[in-house]
Design an enzyme around this catalytic site. Structure first.
Site, PDB file in Angstrom:
ATOM      1  NE  ARG A 226      -4.303   1.924  -2.979  1.00  0.00           N
ATOM      2  CZ  ARG A 226      -3.014   2.078  -3.308  1.00  0.00           C
ATOM      3  NH1 ARG A 226      -2.088   1.350  -2.719  1.00  0.00           N
ATOM      4  NH2 ARG A 226      -2.658   2.960  -4.210  1.00  0.00           N
ATOM      5  CG  HIS A 274       1.004   2.500   2.039  1.00  0.00           C
ATOM      6  ND1 HIS A 274      -0.308   2.763   1.746  1.00  0.00           N
ATOM      7  CD2 HIS A 274       1.586   2.169   0.864  1.00  0.00           C
ATOM      8  CE1 HIS A 274      -0.514   2.611   0.453  1.00  0.00           C
ATOM      9  NE2 HIS A 274       0.614   2.247  -0.104  1.00  0.00           N
TER      10      HIS A 274
HETATM   11  C1  GLV Z   1       1.397   2.610  -3.295  1.00  0.00           C
HETATM   12  O1  GLV Z   1       0.478   2.333  -2.618  1.00  0.00           O
HETATM   13  C2  GLV Z   1       1.272   2.903  -4.678  1.00  0.00           C
HETATM   14  O2  GLV Z   1       0.134   3.090  -5.139  1.00  0.00           O
HETATM   15  O3  GLV Z   1       2.302   2.933  -5.371  1.00  0.00           O
END
Ligand code: GLV
Length: 311
Positions: A226, A274
């Site tokens: 994160r 992401h």
């Molecule tokens: C991606 O960030 C997830 O939590 O799978």
């Protein structure tokens, strides 16, 4: 059983087909199509839609459309006694391993320095003289299902791997360390550190100046956990003084990453929006089907991160 799907990634035909194949007699509704005040049993979401004021009283569980659940665990709209189960998707784990592997090979081949040399039309030998896999030390932070897959995959590919987790673990071919005292020895002298920790109070800012200073000169930092794991100013300082070779970033404190953020322009940063490990239709469908079966049979939910029961 009525399931509401509230993640735009799952609104595609391929997700719908996979879900209908895995759960033919289940009623699926997409969040935008849901009538006001409608009741349902299971909500599939990575985070709750902004417009949702409260979850319905009929809700029996939330299925997290991702592996990391901090965004749900920290949401005050979700009652503390509502079970949350996380996605368990082998396809997601494989993509994360590939991404980590890509960064590790980039370090092995001095990718960033080589590009800079090319740009400067500079003919010189690699900065690392020994470029065999066995000489490149990797460290994996976090040994949940995804971290475990990455640690095993790097080790199977011939890279020495150390890994760090909160509690003791044993994994063939991986030097496992744990607890506060294990973190330093895990990353000492590492050429690449791959972060796959969950976001918790104790892990915030773990990619810090202290950690960077323990890595080998020229190390690459790969953040797949994160954004709040990373101390951004410590990263900038370590990159700019040449201690770190590069950072590969897929997660950010603010997403989407604002256009004015310095990460976009830094020559030693590779960033992706992401998407290093996206949920796959088959993986999501199988994981939801397992949760539905457990709900129907009154069993413990697979991938349960919060049961809602007092321990
Ligand atoms: C991606 O960030 C997830 O939590 O799978």
């Amino acid at each position: 059983m009525r399931i509401v799907i509230a993640d735009p990634l799952a609104y595609s035909d391929s997700f719908e087909r996979a879900l209908r194949a895995a759960l033919p007699s289940t009623d699926f509704v997409r969040w935008p199509d849901l009538a006001d005040g409608a009741e349902y049993d299971l909500l599939v979401a990575w985070h709750l839609p902004k417009e949702m004021i409260a979850v319905p009283r009929s809700l029996r569980a939330i299925f997290c459309f991702g592996a990391g659940t901090d965004q749900l665990l920290n949401d005050p709209r979700i009652p503390a006694d509502l079970p949350i189960a996380r996605l368990q998707d082998q396809g997601q784990a494989e993509q994360l391993l590939d991404y980590a592997m890509h960064a590790v090979f980039a370090r092995l081949h001095d990718d960033v320095a080589t590009r800079a040399d090319q740009h400067a039309r500079l003919w010189r030998l690699p900065h690392r003289q020994n470029r065999t896999r066995g000489s490149l030390r990797t460290a994996v932070l976090g040994l949940g299902p995804l971290g475990l897959h990455v640690a095993r995959g790097l080790s199977a590919a011939g890279f020495p791997v150390s890994a760090w987790s909160r509690n003791p673990r044993r994994i063939d071919g991986v030097a496992c360390l744990h607890g506060d005292e294990g973190l330093g020895p895990c990353v000492d002298g590492a050429d690449v550190v791959v972060n796959l920790l969950p976001s918790r109070h104790e892990t915030k800012g773990i990619l810090s100046d202290w950690l960077f200073s323990r890595l080998a000169p020229g190390a690459y930092v790969v953040n797949l956990g994160r954004g709040d794991h990373l101390d951004e100013e410590a990263l900038r300082a370590a990159l700019d003084r040449g201690w770190l070779g590069a950072a590969w970033l897929d997660v950010f404190s603010v997403e989407p990453l604002p256009p004015e953020h310095w990460f976009w322009r830094h020559e030693r940063i590779r960033l992706t929006p992401h998407r290093a490990g996206l949920p796959t239709p088959q993986g999501v469908a199988a994981s939801i089907a397992a949760v539905v079966a457990a709900l129907e049979q009154g069993r413990r939910l697979p991938g349960l991160v919060r049961s809602g029961e007092a321990d």
